[in-house]
Design a protein around this motif. Structure first.
Motif, PDB file in Angstrom:
ATOM      1  N   PRO A  80       0.810  -1.214   0.000  1.00 45.48           N
ATOM      2  CA  PRO A  80       0.000   0.000   0.000  1.00 45.48           C
ATOM      3  C   PRO A  80       0.844   1.265   0.000  1.00 45.48           C
ATOM      4  N   GLU A  81       2.137   1.124   0.238  1.00 44.22           N
ATOM      5  CA  GLU A  81       3.060   2.266   0.291  1.00 44.22           C
ATOM      6  C   GLU A  81       4.476   1.711   0.190  1.00 44.22           C
ATOM      7  N   GLY A  82       5.468   2.591   0.136  1.00 42.69           N
ATOM      8  CA  GLY A  82       6.820   2.129  -0.150  1.00 42.69           C
ATOM      9  C   GLY A  82       7.794   2.106   1.018  1.00 42.69           C
ATOM     10  N   THR A  83       7.462   2.806   2.102  1.00 41.66           N
ATOM     11  CA  THR A  83       8.451   2.970   3.170  1.00 41.66           C
ATOM     12  C   THR A  83       8.763   1.656   3.894  1.00 41.66           C
ATOM     13  N   ALA A  84       7.704   0.885   4.220  1.00 43.02           N
ATOM     14  CA  ALA A  84       7.926  -0.373   4.951  1.00 43.02           C
ATOM     15  C   ALA A  84       8.825  -1.300   4.129  1.00 43.02           C
ATOM     16  N   PHE A 112      -1.160  -0.047  -3.856  1.00 40.18           N
ATOM     17  CA  PHE A 112      -2.550  -0.515  -3.903  1.00 40.18           C
ATOM     18  C   PHE A 112      -3.258  -0.248  -2.575  1.00 40.18           C
ATOM     19  N   ARG A 113      -4.386   0.431  -2.647  1.00 38.20           N
ATOM     20  CA  ARG A 113      -5.172   0.650  -1.435  1.00 38.20           C
ATOM     21  C   ARG A 113      -6.648   0.511  -1.793  1.00 38.20           C
ATOM     22  N   TYR A 114      -7.347  -0.268  -0.995  1.00 35.41           N
ATOM     23  CA  TYR A 114      -8.786  -0.445  -1.241  1.00 35.41           C
ATOM     24  C   TYR A 114      -9.519   0.741  -0.626  1.00 35.41           C
ATOM     25  N   GLY A 120      -8.477  11.682  -7.843  1.00 34.35           N
ATOM     26  CA  GLY A 120      -7.267  11.771  -7.023  1.00 34.35           C
ATOM     27  C   GLY A 120      -7.123  10.657  -6.011  1.00 34.35           C
ATOM     28  N   ARG A 121      -8.083   9.750  -5.984  1.00 29.04           N
ATOM     29  CA  ARG A 121      -7.970   8.616  -5.063  1.00 29.04           C
ATOM     30  C   ARG A 121      -8.240   7.339  -5.839  1.00 29.04           C
ATOM     31  N   MET A 122      -7.166   6.607  -6.115  1.00 25.05           N
ATOM     32  CA  MET A 122      -7.259   5.402  -6.927  1.00 25.05           C
ATOM     33  C   MET A 122      -7.001   4.176  -6.053  1.00 25.05           C
ATOM     34  N   GLN A 124      -5.281   1.569  -7.493  1.00 21.44           N
ATOM     35  CA  GLN A 124      -3.879   1.385  -7.894  1.00 21.44           C
ATOM     36  C   GLN A 124      -3.373   2.748  -8.330  1.00 21.44           C
ATOM     37  N   PHE A 125      -2.281   3.197  -7.715  1.00 23.58           N
ATOM     38  CA  PHE A 125      -1.702   4.488  -8.074  1.00 23.58           C
ATOM     39  C   PHE A 125      -0.185   4.351  -8.031  1.00 23.58           C
ATOM     40  N   VAL A 126       0.494   5.282  -8.688  1.00 23.31           N
ATOM     41  CA  VAL A 126       1.949   5.181  -8.759  1.00 23.31           C
ATOM     42  C   VAL A 126       2.576   6.216  -7.837  1.00 23.31           C
ATOM     43  N   GLY A 129       8.779   8.069  -4.471  1.00 20.80           N
ATOM     44  CA  GLY A 129       9.135   8.398  -3.093  1.00 20.80           C
ATOM     45  C   GLY A 129      10.629   8.283  -2.865  1.00 20.80           C
ATOM     46  N   ILE A 130      11.098   8.933  -1.817  1.00 15.20           N
ATOM     47  CA  ILE A 130      12.508   8.794  -1.439  1.00 15.20           C
ATOM     48  C   ILE A 130      12.606   8.494   0.053  1.00 15.20           C
ATOM     49  N   GLU A 131      13.691   7.844   0.439  1.00 14.44           N
ATOM     50  CA  GLU A 131      13.952   7.560   1.845  1.00 14.44           C
ATOM     51  C   GLU A 131      15.439   7.783   2.099  1.00 14.44           C
ATOM     52  N   ASP A 261       1.556   5.220  11.170  1.00 13.48           N
ATOM     53  CA  ASP A 261       1.989   5.212  12.576  1.00 13.48           C
ATOM     54  C   ASP A 261       3.453   5.523  12.807  1.00 13.48           C
ATOM     55  N   TYR A 262       4.287   5.388  11.772  1.00 17.33           N
ATOM     56  CA  TYR A 262       5.719   5.369  12.063  1.00 17.33           C
ATOM     57  C   TYR A 262       6.376   6.724  12.268  1.00 17.33           C
ATOM     58  N   TYR A 263       5.615   7.805  12.184  1.00 18.49           N
ATOM     59  CA  TYR A 263       6.268   9.125  12.207  1.00 18.49           C
ATOM     60  C   TYR A 263       6.643   9.644  13.589  1.00 18.49           C
ATOM     61  N   ASN A 264       7.736  10.387  13.631  1.00 17.27           N
ATOM     62  CA  ASN A 264       8.087  11.220  14.777  1.00 17.27           C
ATOM     63  C   ASN A 264       8.859  12.425  14.246  1.00 17.27           C
ATOM     64  N   THR A 281      -6.577  17.767  -1.766  1.00 20.68           N
ATOM     65  CA  THR A 281      -5.570  18.723  -2.213  1.00 20.68           C
ATOM     66  C   THR A 281      -4.154  18.320  -1.829  1.00 20.68           C
ATOM     67  N   THR A 282      -4.008  17.190  -1.147  1.00 23.83           N
ATOM     68  CA  THR A 282      -2.663  16.775  -0.746  1.00 23.83           C
ATOM     69  C   THR A 282      -1.926  16.161  -1.927  1.00 23.83           C
ATOM     70  N   LEU A 283      -0.811  16.755  -2.276  1.00 22.28           N
ATOM     71  CA  LEU A 283      -0.018  16.216  -3.385  1.00 22.28           C
ATOM     72  C   LEU A 283       0.981  15.199  -2.894  1.00 22.28           C
ATOM     73  N   PHE A 306       9.561  10.821   1.864  1.00 20.75           N
ATOM     74  CA  PHE A 306       8.242  11.321   1.458  1.00 20.75           C
ATOM     75  C   PHE A 306       7.811  10.539   0.234  1.00 20.75           C
ATOM     76  N   ALA A 307       6.527  10.640  -0.098  1.00 23.87           N
ATOM     77  CA  ALA A 307       6.044  10.056  -1.356  1.00 23.87           C
ATOM     78  C   ALA A 307       4.948  10.926  -1.950  1.00 23.87           C
ATOM     79  N   MET A 308       4.885  10.890  -3.264  1.00 30.84           N
ATOM     80  CA  MET A 308       3.830  11.609  -3.998  1.00 30.84           C
ATOM     81  C   MET A 308       3.256  10.661  -5.039  1.00 30.84           C
TER      82      MET A 308
HETATM   83  P1  HAM Z   1       0.807   8.782   2.266  1.00 29.20           P
HETATM   84  O1  HAM Z   1       0.469  10.132   2.796  1.00 29.20           O
HETATM   85  O2  HAM Z   1      -0.060   7.661   2.655  1.00 29.20           O
HETATM   86  O3  HAM Z   1       2.305   8.511   2.715  1.00 29.20           O
HETATM   87  O4  HAM Z   1       0.878   8.830   0.693  1.00 29.20           O
HETATM   88  C1  HAM Z   1       1.749   9.712   0.040  1.00 29.20           C
HETATM   89  C2  HAM Z   1       1.123  10.236  -1.231  1.00 29.20           C
HETATM   90  O5  HAM Z   1       0.677   9.160  -2.038  1.00 29.20           O
HETATM   91  C3  HAM Z   1      -0.111  11.086  -1.032  1.00 29.20           C
HETATM   92  O6  HAM Z   1       0.212  12.394  -0.670  1.00 29.20           O
HETATM   93  C4  HAM Z   1      -0.718  11.016  -2.422  1.00 29.20           C
HETATM   94  O7  HAM Z   1       0.001  11.829  -3.343  1.00 29.20           O
HETATM   95  C5  HAM Z   1      -0.437   9.584  -2.800  1.00 29.20           C
HETATM   96  N1  HAM Z   1      -1.594   8.716  -2.547  1.00 29.20           N
HETATM   97  C6  HAM Z   1      -1.925   8.057  -1.415  1.00 29.20           C
HETATM   98  N2  HAM Z   1      -3.050   7.349  -1.594  1.00 29.20           N
HETATM   99  C7  HAM Z   1      -3.452   7.574  -2.857  1.00 29.20           C
HETATM  100  C8  HAM Z   1      -4.553   7.110  -3.651  1.00 29.20           C
HETATM  101  N3  HAM Z   1      -5.445   6.257  -3.165  1.00 29.20           N
HETATM  102  N4  HAM Z   1      -4.646   7.542  -4.937  1.00 29.20           N
HETATM  103  C9  HAM Z   1      -3.732   8.401  -5.443  1.00 29.20           C
HETATM  104  N5  HAM Z   1      -2.687   8.852  -4.751  1.00 29.20           N
HETATM  105  C10 HAM Z   1      -2.533   8.449  -3.476  1.00 29.20           C
HETATM  106  C11 HAM Z   1       3.015   7.402   2.396  1.00 29.20           C
HETATM  107  O8  HAM Z   1       2.667   6.576   1.594  1.00 29.20           O
HETATM  108  C12 HAM Z   1       4.367   7.346   3.050  1.00 29.20           C
HETATM  109  N6  HAM Z   1       5.016   6.052   2.694  1.00 29.20           N
HETATM  110  C13 HAM Z   1       5.231   8.512   2.613  1.00 29.20           C
HETATM  111  C14 HAM Z   1       6.584   8.496   3.236  1.00 29.20           C
HETATM  112  C15 HAM Z   1       7.722   8.068   2.671  1.00 29.20           C
HETATM  113  N7  HAM Z   1       6.866   8.832   4.480  1.00 29.20           N
HETATM  114  C16 HAM Z   1       8.151   8.664   4.695  1.00 29.20           C
HETATM  115  N8  HAM Z   1       8.682   8.182   3.621  1.00 29.20           N
END
Ligand code: HAM
Length: 428
Positions: A80-84, A112-114, A120-122, A124-126, A129-131, A261-264, A281-283, A306-308
């Motif tokens: 669902p995200e890339g950091t883990a 992938f997130r259900y 703006g909310r998919m 499957q989205f791409v 991100g960087i770490e 949950d992992y932020y500080n 509006t969150t990019l 971060f990730a976008m």
């Molecule tokens: P997140 O806020 O869950 O953080 O997602 C980061 C970005 O992914 C969002 O600001 C948005 O651009 C995009 N995004 C999230 N869900 C969707 C969706 N359903 N459809 C389209 N775009 C979406 C993370 O994922 C963390 N891993 C970011 C991070 C990296 N923190 C530290 N390192």
């Protein structure tokens, strides 16, 4: 029988895929300049990685994961995200032992997130991100933010706002947590069931609730800023100072808590305030996660990233009316007249393409007029006209489609002729 594409997914077809490639190449280029290197991890991981990494109490883990049993009865989850995954890979590959620290990674790939699909909310989205792992220097927090802002700006966006907060270290968070529980507990019955669950597990997330956002207790809730201990406050001031040196403007937002949950310490989000951008509006979002590497079985190591999503970036470009400079034209279209020329064109297009010239020809047995029409549709810069007569003379007529000028060029020299002409036009 025809099939519909699954909800919340999309095809990225030619015409649009060029925009994606352009953005991805810009992302890779900025990573090169900031010295981040690509990490590619699997699309699926063991479910437990996200339960532990992203956190059991998050929306992602509780209701959004694509989880399945494989044939060996293992529980796997589409990421669902890339950091883990990045942290897992960092630990598995012992990157903490590399001589060059911090380790600076980037990734581009589908997540992938259900979720309930909307603009703006998919599902499957791409994400790009960087770490950065292994540094506790506030300058790297600023670097991560600068790279995120930089990519947007280099693509032409300027209606951006950076929101910044500090969630503090463990001690600060604990003090804030206690204050939040005290604040909400007496009237928690007035909140949604999610918030009621959050009270004990993760009261910070109550502040992030969409349903109860207007409850009067939200406005008066204790602010993390008042609970940051000296070390956390000092760290945060150094991050702000570094951003000031970079001329990066920010808005302080003590309600910014992030959904994972992992932020500080440092937490940030970049928003578009372009008109017509829509409800979401969150990019992009990111922050520091100093406990995560240890949580994943590695040595205690600080991290920030971060990730976008590219989807939301494209929406922001559209809202600001920005057209990306993607190449739509081809270099040369080979028009043929007669059977001999048609056969010879196979060799010619092969030669031109191998020389680096983007070249097309007809495969539908079109008349000459139709071939010219096709060349125009493709916005071909040159048309090379080959007839049986030209073959006899070992020549070809090359027409510049912008000026209309035409020249006979020897067949042996046509590729170097075109390369020179194309270079001249590029201003080289
Ligand atoms: P997140 O806020 O869950 O953080 O997602 C980061 C970005 O992914 C969002 O600001 C948005 O651009 C995009 N995004 C999230 N869900 C969707 C969706 N359903 N459809 C389209 N775009 C979406 C993370 O994922 C963390 N891993 C970011 C991070 C990296 N923190 C530290 N390192």
């Amino acid at each position: 029988m025809s099939f519909q594409i699954p909800r919340g997914t999309q095809d990225i077809v030619p015409g649009t895929s060029e925009l994606w490639q352009y953005i991805e190449s810009k992302a890779r280029d900025i990573c090169r300049r900031y010295n981040y290197h690509e990490l590619r991890t699997p699309i699926f991981e063991h479910t437990e990685l996200f339960q532990r990494g992203v956190g059991d109490t998050t929306d992602i883990v509780q209701k959004e994961m694509y989880t399945f049993q494989d044939r060996g009865d293992r529980s796997l989850t589409l990421r669902p995200e890339g950091t883990a995954s990045a942290v897992r890979a960092y630990v598995n590959n012992k990157m903490y032992g590399l001589p060059e620290q911090p380790v600076k990674l980037y990734y581009i790939g589908p997540m992938f997130r259900y979720e309930r699909p909307q603009s703006g909310r998919m599902r499957q989205f791409v994400q790009f991100g960087i770490e950065a792992l292994g540094s506790n220097d506030p300058s790297i927090d600023a670097e991560v933010i600068a790279l995120a802002m930089g990519l947007y700006q280099e693509l032409g966006l300027n209606k951006l706002k950076l929101y910044l907060n500090s969630l503090g270290d463990k001690e600060s968070r604990e003090a804030h947590r206690k204050a939040l529980v005290q604040h909400f507990e007496p009237r928690i019955g007035e909140f949604c069931s999610d918030c009621q669950n959050r009270l004990e597990k993760n009261p910070l997330r109550i502040l992030d609730c969409k349903k109860d956002r207007d409850h009067e207790l939200m406005g008066t809730a204790p602010s993390i800023v008042d609970y940051l201990n000296e070390g956390s406050a000092h760290y945060f001031s150094k991050v702000k100072e570094a951003l000031d040196h970079m001329d990066i403007e920010y808005v302080l937002d003590d309600r910014l808590v992030r959904g994972l949950d992992y932020y500080n310490h440092t937490a940030f989000e970049i928003m578009s305030d372009a008109e017509g951008f829509g409800a979401i509006t969150t990019l992009s979002g990111g922050g520091r996660y100093n406990g995560l590497v240890e949580e994943m079985g590695g040595p205690s190591t600080p991290g920030i990233g971060f990730a976008m999503s590219i989807e939301r970036l494209l929406m922001a470009l559209e809202a600001e009316g920005i057209e990306l400079p993607v190449e739509k034209s081809i270099d040369c279209y080979v028009v043929t007249m007669g059977d001999e020329a048609q056969a010879a064109s196979n060799g010619l297009v092969q030669k031109l393409r191998r020389a680096g010239i983007s070249t097309e020809r007809d495969y539908l047995d079109k008349k000459m007029k139709g071939q010219f029409k096709a060349a125009n549709r493709l916005q071909s810069k040159y048309v090379a006209i080959l007839g049986d007569e030209e073959i006899e003379r070992n020549e070809i007529n090359v027409k510049n489609m912008i000026t209309g000028e035409q020249e006979a060029v020897s067949l042996a020299e046509v590729s170097s002729y075109l390369i020179d002409k194309l270079k001249e036009e590029d201003g080289e």
